[in-house]
Design a protein around this motif. Structure first.
Motif, PDB file in Angstrom:
ATOM      1  N   THR A   1      -9.993  -3.826   4.085  1.00 15.85           N
ATOM      2  CA  THR A   1      -9.226  -4.959   3.571  1.00 15.85           C
ATOM      3  C   THR A   1      -9.570  -5.230   2.113  1.00 15.85           C
ATOM      4  O   THR A   1      -8.680  -5.557   1.315  1.00 15.85           O
ATOM      5  N   SER A   2     -10.833  -5.073   1.738  1.00 13.81           N
ATOM      6  CA  SER A   2     -11.226  -5.259   0.339  1.00 13.81           C
ATOM      7  C   SER A   2     -10.586  -4.195  -0.550  1.00 13.81           C
ATOM      8  O   SER A   2     -10.123  -4.503  -1.658  1.00 13.81           O
ATOM      9  N   CYS A   3     -10.546  -2.955  -0.076  1.00 16.15           N
ATOM     10  CA  CYS A   3      -9.897  -1.879  -0.834  1.00 16.15           C
ATOM     11  C   CYS A   3      -8.415  -2.173  -1.034  1.00 16.15           C
ATOM     12  O   CYS A   3      -7.885  -1.979  -2.139  1.00 16.15           O
ATOM     13  N   ASN A   4      -7.755  -2.665   0.010  1.00 16.33           N
ATOM     14  CA  ASN A   4      -6.336  -2.982  -0.103  1.00 16.33           C
ATOM     15  C   ASN A   4      -6.082  -4.120  -1.084  1.00 16.33           C
ATOM     16  O   ASN A   4      -5.109  -4.089  -1.840  1.00 16.33           O
ATOM     17  N   GLN A   5      -6.955  -5.136  -1.104  1.00 15.79           N
ATOM     18  CA  GLN A   5      -6.817  -6.235  -2.055  1.00 15.79           C
ATOM     19  C   GLN A   5      -6.969  -5.736  -3.486  1.00 15.79           C
ATOM     20  O   GLN A   5      -6.218  -6.138  -4.375  1.00 15.79           O
ATOM     21  N   ILE A   6      -7.931  -4.865  -3.715  1.00 16.88           N
ATOM     22  CA  ILE A   6      -8.151  -4.329  -5.062  1.00 16.88           C
ATOM     23  C   ILE A   6      -6.962  -3.473  -5.487  1.00 16.88           C
ATOM     24  O   ILE A   6      -6.478  -3.584  -6.623  1.00 16.88           O
ATOM     25  N   LEU A   7      -6.460  -2.633  -4.587  1.00 15.25           N
ATOM     26  CA  LEU A   7      -5.308  -1.788  -4.914  1.00 15.25           C
ATOM     27  C   LEU A   7      -4.078  -2.621  -5.236  1.00 15.25           C
ATOM     28  O   LEU A   7      -3.340  -2.312  -6.178  1.00 15.25           O
TER      29      LEU A   7
END
Length: 105
Positions: free
Chosen positions: A23-29
């Motif tokens: 979820t953190s990776c998706n927010q950053i992307l």
């Protein structure tokens, strides 16, 4: 072959929980794409496993042991074509607890 401009910075994420890491990776992307940056990743790195062996009884029965394991999941995101707006948006971003972030320029 596509020529990308020189890499501006790299974000390394690590966590014990792979759901919060994703979820953190998706927010950053999402943030990078909204601010017209070019993300490469997330690139999954090998999971580190740390195994601990503990004696069940402190005095006798050395043959009776318990094993515990901690897994550390890691991802890398490379960001190209950055701007001041992108860096400000990334600094304001609220990520999941338990996710460790390193930024390399």
């Amino acid at each position: 072959m596509v020529n990308l401009p020189q890499k501006t910075f790299r974000i390394r994420l690590s966590s014990y929980n792979h759901h919060s890491l994703n979820t953190s990776c998706n927010q950053i992307l999402d943030t990078v794409i909204k601010t017209s940056g070019v993300p490469i990743g997330p690139i999954p790195l090998p999971t580190k496993r740390r195994i601990y062996c503990v004696l069940r009884s402190p005095h006798v029965d050395k043959d009776s042991r318990e094993h515990f394991e901690i897994r550390t999941h890691r991802r890398i995101i490379d960001v190209y074509q950055t701007s001041a707006e992108l860096i400000n948006q990334l600094m304001k971003l609220e990520l999941s607890t338990g996710v460790d972030i390193e930024v390399q320029f």
